[in-house]
Design an enzyme around this catalytic site. Sequence first.
Site, PDB file in Angstrom:
ATOM      1  N   SER A  45       0.807  -1.222   0.000  1.00 13.07           N
ATOM      2  CA  SER A  45       0.000   0.000   0.000  1.00 13.07           C
ATOM      3  C   SER A  45       0.837   1.267   0.000  1.00 13.07           C
ATOM      4  O   SER A  45       0.315   2.358   0.215  1.00 13.07           O
ATOM      5  CB  SER A  45      -0.906  -0.011   1.239  1.00 13.07           C
ATOM      6  OG  SER A  45      -0.106  -0.280   2.365  1.00 13.07           O
ATOM      7  N   THR A  58      -1.317   3.406   5.007  1.00 10.45           N
ATOM      8  CA  THR A  58      -0.358   4.446   4.664  1.00 10.45           C
ATOM      9  C   THR A  58       0.763   4.333   5.665  1.00 10.45           C
ATOM     10  O   THR A  58       0.522   3.887   6.779  1.00 10.45           O
ATOM     11  CB  THR A  58      -1.052   5.821   4.883  1.00 10.45           C
ATOM     12  OG1 THR A  58      -2.241   5.838   4.113  1.00 10.45           O
ATOM     13  CG2 THR A  58      -0.186   6.986   4.555  1.00 10.45           C
ATOM     14  N   THR A 110       1.866   6.960   0.437  1.00  7.52           N
ATOM     15  CA  THR A 110       0.962   5.837   0.162  1.00  7.52           C
ATOM     16  C   THR A 110       0.762   5.639  -1.335  1.00  7.52           C
ATOM     17  O   THR A 110       0.978   6.571  -2.123  1.00  7.52           O
ATOM     18  CB  THR A 110      -0.417   6.103   0.812  1.00  7.52           C
ATOM     19  OG1 THR A 110      -1.231   4.945   0.700  1.00  7.52           O
ATOM     20  CG2 THR A 110      -1.154   7.254   0.147  1.00  7.52           C
ATOM     21  N   ARG A 139      -7.846   9.219  -8.707  1.00  6.38           N
ATOM     22  CA  ARG A 139      -8.267   9.467  -7.315  1.00  6.38           C
ATOM     23  C   ARG A 139      -7.049   9.826  -6.442  1.00  6.38           C
ATOM     24  O   ARG A 139      -5.988   9.217  -6.520  1.00  6.38           O
ATOM     25  CB  ARG A 139      -8.953   8.210  -6.768  1.00  6.38           C
ATOM     26  CG  ARG A 139      -9.435   8.314  -5.326  1.00  6.38           C
ATOM     27  CD  ARG A 139      -8.426   7.753  -4.334  1.00  6.38           C
ATOM     28  NE  ARG A 139      -8.983   7.622  -2.996  1.00  6.38           N
ATOM     29  CZ  ARG A 139      -8.258   7.342  -1.925  1.00  6.38           C
ATOM     30  NH1 ARG A 139      -6.958   7.163  -2.011  1.00  6.38           N
ATOM     31  NH2 ARG A 139      -8.820   7.226  -0.754  1.00  6.38           N
ATOM     32  N   VAL A 140      -7.238  10.826  -5.603  1.00  5.85           N
ATOM     33  CA  VAL A 140      -6.221  11.215  -4.622  1.00  5.85           C
ATOM     34  C   VAL A 140      -6.856  11.113  -3.245  1.00  5.85           C
ATOM     35  O   VAL A 140      -7.999  11.540  -3.047  1.00  5.85           O
ATOM     36  CB  VAL A 140      -5.722  12.661  -4.894  1.00  5.85           C
ATOM     37  CG1 VAL A 140      -4.835  13.160  -3.769  1.00  5.85           C
ATOM     38  CG2 VAL A 140      -4.981  12.723  -6.231  1.00  5.85           C
ATOM     39  N   GLY A 141      -6.132  10.559  -2.292  1.00  2.00           N
ATOM     40  CA  GLY A 141      -6.665  10.401  -0.938  1.00  2.00           C
ATOM     41  C   GLY A 141      -6.207  11.511  -0.004  1.00  2.00           C
ATOM     42  O   GLY A 141      -5.841  12.608  -0.439  1.00  2.00           O
ATOM     43  N   ASP A 142      -6.242  11.212   1.265  1.00  2.00           N
ATOM     44  CA  ASP A 142      -5.882  12.205   2.288  1.00  2.00           C
ATOM     45  C   ASP A 142      -4.377  12.404   2.437  1.00  2.00           C
ATOM     46  O   ASP A 142      -3.921  13.460   2.891  1.00  2.00           O
ATOM     47  CB  ASP A 142      -6.432  11.766   3.651  1.00  2.00           C
ATOM     48  CG  ASP A 142      -5.824  10.436   4.077  1.00  2.00           C
ATOM     49  OD1 ASP A 142      -5.970   9.448   3.307  1.00  2.00           O
ATOM     50  OD2 ASP A 142      -5.195  10.367   5.144  1.00  2.00           O
ATOM     51  N   THR A 155      -4.334   7.284   8.812  1.00  2.00           N
ATOM     52  CA  THR A 155      -4.349   6.140   7.917  1.00  2.00           C
ATOM     53  C   THR A 155      -5.803   5.713   7.771  1.00  2.00           C
ATOM     54  O   THR A 155      -6.631   6.031   8.615  1.00  2.00           O
ATOM     55  CB  THR A 155      -3.469   4.993   8.472  1.00  2.00           C
ATOM     56  OG1 THR A 155      -3.476   3.909   7.544  1.00  2.00           O
ATOM     57  CG2 THR A 155      -3.973   4.491   9.816  1.00  2.00           C
ATOM     58  N   GLY A 156      -6.104   5.007   6.696  1.00  2.00           N
ATOM     59  CA  GLY A 156      -7.480   4.556   6.502  1.00  2.00           C
ATOM     60  C   GLY A 156      -8.117   5.209   5.292  1.00  2.00           C
ATOM     61  O   GLY A 156      -7.415   5.756   4.425  1.00  2.00           O
ATOM     62  N   GLY A 181      -9.229   7.561   2.906  1.00  2.00           N
ATOM     63  CA  GLY A 181      -8.868   8.966   2.746  1.00  2.00           C
ATOM     64  C   GLY A 181     -10.057   9.896   2.635  1.00  2.00           C
ATOM     65  O   GLY A 181     -10.033  11.016   3.154  1.00  2.00           O
TER      66      GLY A 181
HETATM   67  N1  GLY Z   1      -5.228   6.953   3.508  1.00  2.00           N
HETATM   68  C1  GLY Z   1      -4.766   6.679   2.215  1.00  2.00           C
HETATM   69  C2  GLY Z   1      -5.736   6.919   1.156  1.00  2.00           C
HETATM   70  O1  GLY Z   1      -6.928   6.943   1.383  1.00  2.00           O
HETATM   71  O2  GLY Z   1      -5.321   7.069   0.027  1.00  2.00           O
END
Ligand code: GLY
Length: 326
Positions: free
Chosen positions: A81, A183, A201, A211-214, A234-235, A237
């Site tokens: 990941s 992450t 991550t 797609r972009v996460g947090d 983590t988790g 996003g």
């Molecule tokens: N926490 C990582 C993501 O959602 O991309």
Amino acid sequence: MENRRNFLKKSALASFSASSIISCDQELKNIKKEIPRIISTWNHGLAANNKAWEVLKSGKGGLLAVEEGVKVTEADPNVRSVGLGGYPDRDGIVTLDACIMDKNSNCGSVTYLQNIKHPISVARLVMEETPHVMLSGKGALDFAVSKGFKQENLLTEQSKKDWITWKEKSDYKPIINIENHDTISMLAIDENGDLYGACTTSGAAWKMHGRVGDSPIIGAGLFLDNEVGAAAATGLGEAIIKTSGSAMVVELMRQGHSPMQACKIIVDRISKLHKKGPEWDYLQVGFIALNKNGEYAGYSLRKGFNFSLCDEKNKDLLIDADYKIG
Ligand code: GLY
């Protein structure tokens, strides 16, 4: 002392007055400091912490420590990941997100970066060598290449095989476990009490392309305020972005909450927001937090999150985080 802190916390909550906020800061200064210290999300944080600790103790600075620390995870093809070997998106393409932040609130970030094994190092250069905070996609890649980063294929044979298997059903549903969606976030406090953080991550497995996460978003995946503390996530996003999770954890610590209380409040908020949503069944979020005295915590929505600690007494400590739902 604890009573005094509780009192201050209540004062801050009741009135948000400037005086109680200043009192909290003064209070923090009076507590015995437990520094230096490094915490990182998940068990892959153990190896990352070891590297970061070595750099920190060699006197090369907290920023290099967190960068070199998370690079260990980025380079490990068995961590599915992050970086090399990370699960691809639903089109079979590995895209990476990362950010870094220092004691002066300088920060740098890359999103949707492809073919570069160490996005965290590119994020650091965005911070140090551009007038910007974030670079994305082709712009981030062009910048990396201009700085001498080598392009390489990050989709390992194993990740390709897993993607082909996933495509048979094409069911986009992140599973709550370490292998599917997490992450590496690392927070460090050095011997002077200065804070540093890094977060990197490959994002949610089988995500939509683009797609972009947090994780690369300052305030969501990572935040620090050198007067107060640092937090990282983590988790899932999307859930973390909707609450500006890490920034909120830091603000709660500013108001006098302990790292654990601050993490819990934000996880409760996320839980409340998502309880009725279709994502509830698979939602997992976790936070780590470290305050100016080296006090730390990890807390998650669901059981299963752990984090790694490294300090003078503990070199390889993996801690099961407390959680809301068993
Ligand atoms: N926490 C990582 C993501 O959602 O991309």
